[in-house]
Design an enzyme around this catalytic site. Structure first.
Site, mmCIF file in Angstrom:
data_model
loop_
_atom_site.group_PDB
_atom_site.id
_atom_site.type_symbol
_atom_site.label_atom_id
_atom_site.label_comp_id
_atom_site.label_asym_id
_atom_site.label_seq_id
_atom_site.Cartn_x
_atom_site.Cartn_y
_atom_site.Cartn_z
ATOM 1 N N PRO A 292 1.379 -1.505 0.221
ATOM 2 C CA PRO A 292 -0.013 0.071 -0.166
ATOM 3 C C PRO A 292 0.474 1.410 -0.198
ATOM 4 O O PRO A 292 0.472 2.256 -0.022
ATOM 5 C CB PRO A 292 -0.378 -0.223 1.449
ATOM 6 C CG PRO A 292 -0.020 -0.711 2.000
ATOM 7 C CD PRO A 292 0.585 -2.154 1.352
ATOM 8 N N GLY A 294 4.278 3.460 -0.488
ATOM 9 C CA GLY A 294 5.687 3.722 -2.112
ATOM 10 C C GLY A 294 6.759 2.551 -1.799
ATOM 11 O O GLY A 294 7.060 1.963 -2.466
ATOM 12 N N MET A 296 8.872 1.990 2.455
ATOM 13 C CA MET A 296 8.812 1.766 4.001
ATOM 14 C C MET A 296 9.824 1.392 4.109
ATOM 15 O O MET A 296 10.895 0.266 3.954
ATOM 16 C CB MET A 296 8.363 0.038 4.673
ATOM 17 C CG MET A 296 7.733 0.294 5.803
ATOM 18 S SD MET A 296 7.618 2.282 6.787
ATOM 19 C CE MET A 296 8.121 1.553 8.419
ATOM 20 N N GLU A 297 10.398 2.633 5.344
ATOM 21 C CA GLU A 297 12.347 2.325 5.550
ATOM 22 C C GLU A 297 12.789 1.464 7.047
ATOM 23 O O GLU A 297 13.555 1.677 7.757
ATOM 24 C CB GLU A 297 12.269 3.865 6.614
ATOM 25 C CG GLU A 297 11.700 4.849 7.632
ATOM 26 C CD GLU A 297 10.290 4.331 7.248
ATOM 27 O OE1 GLU A 297 9.305 4.321 6.221
ATOM 28 O OE2 GLU A 297 9.846 5.467 8.598
ATOM 29 N N HIS A 325 15.701 8.127 6.162
ATOM 30 C CA HIS A 325 14.514 8.188 7.221
ATOM 31 C C HIS A 325 15.802 7.182 7.795
ATOM 32 O O HIS A 325 15.707 7.030 9.010
ATOM 33 C CB HIS A 325 14.240 7.041 7.223
ATOM 34 C CG HIS A 325 12.627 7.506 6.706
ATOM 35 N ND1 HIS A 325 12.006 8.020 7.500
ATOM 36 C CD2 HIS A 325 11.070 7.469 5.937
ATOM 37 C CE1 HIS A 325 11.138 8.840 6.647
ATOM 38 N NE2 HIS A 325 10.191 8.426 5.732
ATOM 39 N N TYR A 409 4.594 16.062 6.638
ATOM 40 C CA TYR A 409 5.870 15.692 5.295
ATOM 41 C C TYR A 409 6.139 16.948 4.592
ATOM 42 O O TYR A 409 7.213 17.095 4.733
ATOM 43 C CB TYR A 409 4.825 14.977 4.205
ATOM 44 C CG TYR A 409 5.410 13.334 4.540
ATOM 45 C CD1 TYR A 409 5.769 12.808 3.946
ATOM 46 C CD2 TYR A 409 3.968 13.015 5.147
ATOM 47 C CE1 TYR A 409 5.886 11.024 4.077
ATOM 48 C CE2 TYR A 409 4.130 11.497 5.715
ATOM 49 C CZ TYR A 409 5.024 10.573 5.081
ATOM 50 O OH TYR A 409 5.182 9.144 5.333
ATOM 51 N N ARG A 582 -1.272 0.495 -4.341
ATOM 52 C CA ARG A 582 -0.916 1.371 -4.217
ATOM 53 C C ARG A 582 -1.929 2.432 -3.551
ATOM 54 O O ARG A 582 -2.053 3.087 -4.710
ATOM 55 C CB ARG A 582 0.772 2.244 -4.669
ATOM 56 C CG ARG A 582 1.036 3.468 -4.289
ATOM 57 C CD ARG A 582 2.949 3.702 -4.406
ATOM 58 N NE ARG A 582 3.196 4.557 -4.187
ATOM 59 C CZ ARG A 582 4.717 5.121 -5.128
ATOM 60 N NH1 ARG A 582 4.311 4.962 -5.565
ATOM 61 N NH2 ARG A 582 4.450 6.530 -4.038
ATOM 62 N N LYS A 584 -2.281 5.851 -2.122
ATOM 63 C CA LYS A 584 -1.628 6.523 -2.942
ATOM 64 C C LYS A 584 -2.302 7.721 -4.134
ATOM 65 O O LYS A 584 -2.867 8.016 -5.033
ATOM 66 C CB LYS A 584 0.440 7.501 -2.689
ATOM 67 C CG LYS A 584 0.148 8.931 -3.508
ATOM 68 C CD LYS A 584 1.296 8.958 -3.248
ATOM 69 C CE LYS A 584 2.379 9.620 -4.338
ATOM 70 N NZ LYS A 584 3.595 9.337 -4.396
HETATM 71 N N1 BES Z 1 7.493 5.879 6.495
HETATM 72 C C1 BES Z 1 6.575 5.724 5.300
HETATM 73 C C2 BES Z 1 5.359 5.075 4.825
HETATM 74 C C3 BES Z 1 4.362 4.779 5.885
HETATM 75 C C4 BES Z 1 3.599 5.964 6.681
HETATM 76 C C5 BES Z 1 4.014 3.563 6.548
HETATM 77 C C6 BES Z 1 2.468 5.940 7.469
HETATM 78 C C7 BES Z 1 3.162 3.238 7.276
HETATM 79 C C8 BES Z 1 2.192 5.161 7.848
HETATM 80 C C9 BES Z 1 8.068 6.246 3.727
HETATM 81 O O1 BES Z 1 8.584 6.698 4.477
HETATM 82 C C10 BES Z 1 6.890 6.716 3.276
HETATM 83 O O2 BES Z 1 6.669 8.552 4.053
HETATM 84 N N2 BES Z 1 6.723 6.463 2.407
HETATM 85 C C11 BES Z 1 5.963 7.252 1.115
HETATM 86 C C12 BES Z 1 7.225 8.009 0.254
HETATM 87 C C13 BES Z 1 7.034 9.673 -0.199
HETATM 88 C C14 BES Z 1 6.496 10.313 0.504
HETATM 89 C C15 BES Z 1 8.763 9.529 -1.150
HETATM 90 C C16 BES Z 1 5.313 6.358 0.220
HETATM 91 O O3 BES Z 1 4.715 5.281 0.161
HETATM 92 O O4 BES Z 1 4.756 7.243 -0.503
HETATM 93 ZN ZN ZN Z 2 8.587 8.319 5.115
#
Ligand code: BES
Ligand code: ZN
Length: 632
Positions: A292, A294, A296-297, A325, A409, A582, A584
């Site tokens: 789901p 993009g 995950m760190e 991250h 963000y 995904r 987003k």
């Molecule tokens: N840590 C997040 C992913 C996340 C956020 C998982 C909230 C669970 C809950 C990851 O670092 C992130 O921000 N991913 C973004 C990337 C983008 C901003 C470049 C994404 O997945 O879209």
């Molecule tokens: Zn992030």
């Protein structure tokens, strides 16, 4: 057995009574001191100020037939004087039995009431000398932390795949632990999988398959629970650089290794600016399209959507983000989800700096201009006076997922740009470097950061503090008066092209030479939402938008296609919704479709078909958009 249990309970009760009389005041003092060390976390039942987990030893078997993980979690703990209970987050786990220490002395435990979102507390009766508890358990097939991906939904189509997603509060749905970012622990694990598959974790990883399907992991750096991660599939490993490599299904490995070849260079750039990479290796894992996010760190092993493998390296800012991250988030961690901007805002700022280093300042300016547009839109949607637009959030009683808007963000990013511009880049970079060093492997609150910022950068000069105006950014809603100006010559020229076309010009007269994904996004976002079919054809025939292999560009195009009722794009739209998970990318499409009654009906139909391949959290989001009920 029963008699033994009663005896243990009696002994435990006696010990507690005995101790509470003599040591009450001493205990209160030390507990207060310890409590101060841990930020309040409204999303966890853990009480680390009483007893805290320092190490986790996992022994798990992955059962694809039953869709469960089954095994044992041993937690090493440090217990405050007089404490006789260990409070954990038990999520929705099935707890079989609990024992204490190496001798495995049976222990009493209770699973408390199931609270929506939080799951159940798991309370274990311990003894004063208890150093470890062993929990025998299994997960449930519907666990929100686990995505059991059918073979048909993978790149190869022949082997199933499993991946975990623990952030923000799903770790408790596959491991019993203290599921708060305020607590850090080291771990080791032994994972047994079907012999044809390979297991990887957020730890030191294997690079080849083990014929027995047994994998052992160690993670010597202390991490918070939301960074616990595991992936199991038909994986192959390919080295990319000295410390970087990629795990993917064999069908994707070549393309993935090409796409992310800049990773090592990015690492070197961040190290130059913000100090050494503290996690030894940095590898990437490509997941099936249902992932789901993009990215995950997960430490040492970023999890990635396959939708960024587009063949031209144009979406690698995602790698810059997840890599960043490793400093902001994984090294210095938000103590609770109210402080999420400390993770995501710093990371988005660092992402921009990395992109600037690797691709030049014009590239970064484009990112900033697009970010500004997104942030303004988000603030409008949340409401300019909404407390959800503060950097410091209050998510008590709510799903922490609600906090992951563009605010942490992007408002976070622009806050840090503001400080950078006031104090100057050199001073600011030096400050950041020492900040990462000072708080390395610690979990901190917004207030900890503010104190450190004031003491080390702002307090010496009142005019500097006034120009930054931290309280307007951190504790106030909307856009502060000193919001930094950002400009991009590149995007201004794209804007002119978009206006030319919108006023009746032809697509063929738009000069798209050298356009990156960001130019395209800006162009498409600047076009009217509704266009005549002949005009849509002009764009599509000239630029091949319906055929675009770049999902970000395709989504922008499909959104306009929905509002313009451009039918030639409908098959691609349906296919996209059926194969990509995904969130987003799906959200804007379902949202647009839901705006008309016919669109909504079609969207609901497609959703029913697509559902089996979506991740749990994606289903919740989309069902809400479509006005449907979905099980929590
Ligand atoms: N840590 C997040 C992913 C996340 C956020 C998982 C909230 C669970 C809950 C990851 O670092 C992130 O921000 N991913 C973004 C990337 C983008 C901003 C470049 C994404 O997945 O879209
Ligand atoms: Zn992030």
């Amino acid at each position: 057995m029963i008699i033994r249990k009663i005896l243990i309970t009696l002994i435990t009760a006696f010990a507690v009574m005995n101790c509470s009389a003599t040591k009450e005041s001493e205990r209160e003092i030390s507990e207060d001191a310890a409590r101060g060390k841990y930020a309040e976390d409204p999303h966890s039942f853990a009480r680390p100020w009483e007893a805290v987990v320092t190490h986790l030893s996992l022994d798990l078997t992955v059962n694809f037939d039953e869709k469960i993980l089954h095994g044992k979690a041993s937690l090493s703990i440090e217990v405050m004087p007089g404490v006789r209970q260990l409070h954990l987050d038990g999520g929705d786990l099935v707890i079989e039995r609990v024992t204490l220490g190496e001798n495995e002395i049976p222990a009493e435990f209770t699973l408390g009431e199931d609270i929506e979102l939080l799951g159940r507390p798991l309370i274990i009766e311990i003894q004063s000398q208890t150093e470890a508890v062993n929990i025998y358990y299994s997960t449930i097939p519907q666990s929100g932390a686990l995505d059991w991906v059918a073979s048909a939904q993978t790149a190869g189509g022949t082997h199933p795949f499993l991946y975990t997603q623990s952030q923000p509060i799903f770790a408790r749905r596959w491991i019993p632990l203290q599921d708060t970012p305020a607590v850090r622990f080291t771990y080791d694990a032994r994972v047994t999988v079907p012999p044809e598959l390979m297991a990887v974790m957020s730890a030191a990883n294997p690079t080849r398959k083990n014929p027995e399907g047994v994998y052992e992991f160690v993670m010597p750096q202390a991490i918070p629970s939301y960074l616990m991660a595991m992936g199991v599939g038909n994986l192959e490993f390919r080295e990319m650089g000295r410390r970087t490599g990629i795990y993917a299904e064999p069908e994707l490995i070549e393309a993935a290794a090409y796409e992310f070849a800049d990773t090592e260079e990015m690492m070197l750039k961040v190290e130059e600016m913000y100090g050494p990479y503290r996690w030894e290796r940095y590898d990437l894992l490509v997941l099936p399209p249902s992932f789901p996010w993009g990215g995950m760190e997960n430490p040492r092993l970023t999890f990635l959507t396959p939708t960024v493998i587009v063949g031209d390296r144009s979406l690698v800012s995602l790698i810059a983000h997840e890599l960043a991250h490793s400093w902001s988030g994984n090294l210095v961690t938000n103590a609770s989800w109210d402080d999420i901007w400390l993770n995501e805002g710093f990371t988005t700022y660092l992402e921009g700096r990395i992109m600037e280093e690797v691709f030049g300042s014009e590239y970064e300016q484009m990112l900033s201009v697009l970010a500004r547009g997104k942030l303004l839109k988000e603030i409008k949607e949340l409401g300019v006076e909404s407390p959800d637009t503060h950097l410091k959030l209050n998510l008590s009683g709510r799903d922490p997922d609600d906090g992951f808007t563009d605010i942490p963000y992007l408002k976070g990013k622009f806050f840090l740009i503001t400080i950078e511009r006031v104090v100057g880049r050199e001073k600011w970079d030096a400050f950041l470097k020492t900040y990462f060093e000072k708080y390395a492997f610690k979990s901190i609150t917004t207030e900890d950061f503010m104190d450190y910022l004031n003491a080390n950068l702002l307090s010496s000069d009142k005019s500097i503090a006034d120009s930054v105006n931290t309280s307007a950014w951190v504790y106030s809603p909307g856009i502060p008066g000193n919001f930094p100006l950002v400009r991009s010559g590149e995007l201004e020229s794209v804007n002119r092209s978009a206006s030319m076309w919108s006023e009746g010009g032809m697509a063929a007269d738009v000069n798209t030479e050298g356009w990156t994904t960001h130019h395209w996004l800006k162009f498409l976002r600047s076009l009217p939402r509704e266009n005549e079919i002949s005009r849509m054809k002009d764009l599509d025939n000239t630029f091949g938008l319906t055929k675009s292999g770049n999902p970000e560009i395709l989504v922008e195009w499909l959104v306009i296609s929905i509002t313009s009722k451009y039918e030639p794009a409908y098959t691609v739209l349906e296919n996209f919704l059926l194969t990509v998970g995904r969130r987003k990318l799906l959200k804007p499409l379902y949202t647009k479709m839901a705006e008309t009654p016919e669109g909504l009906a079609t969207a609901q139909e497609i959703y029913e078909k697509a559902k089996p391949m979506y991740h749990h959290s994606t289903k919740l989001t989309i069902a809400k958009i479509l006005g449907l009920e979905e099980m929590q």
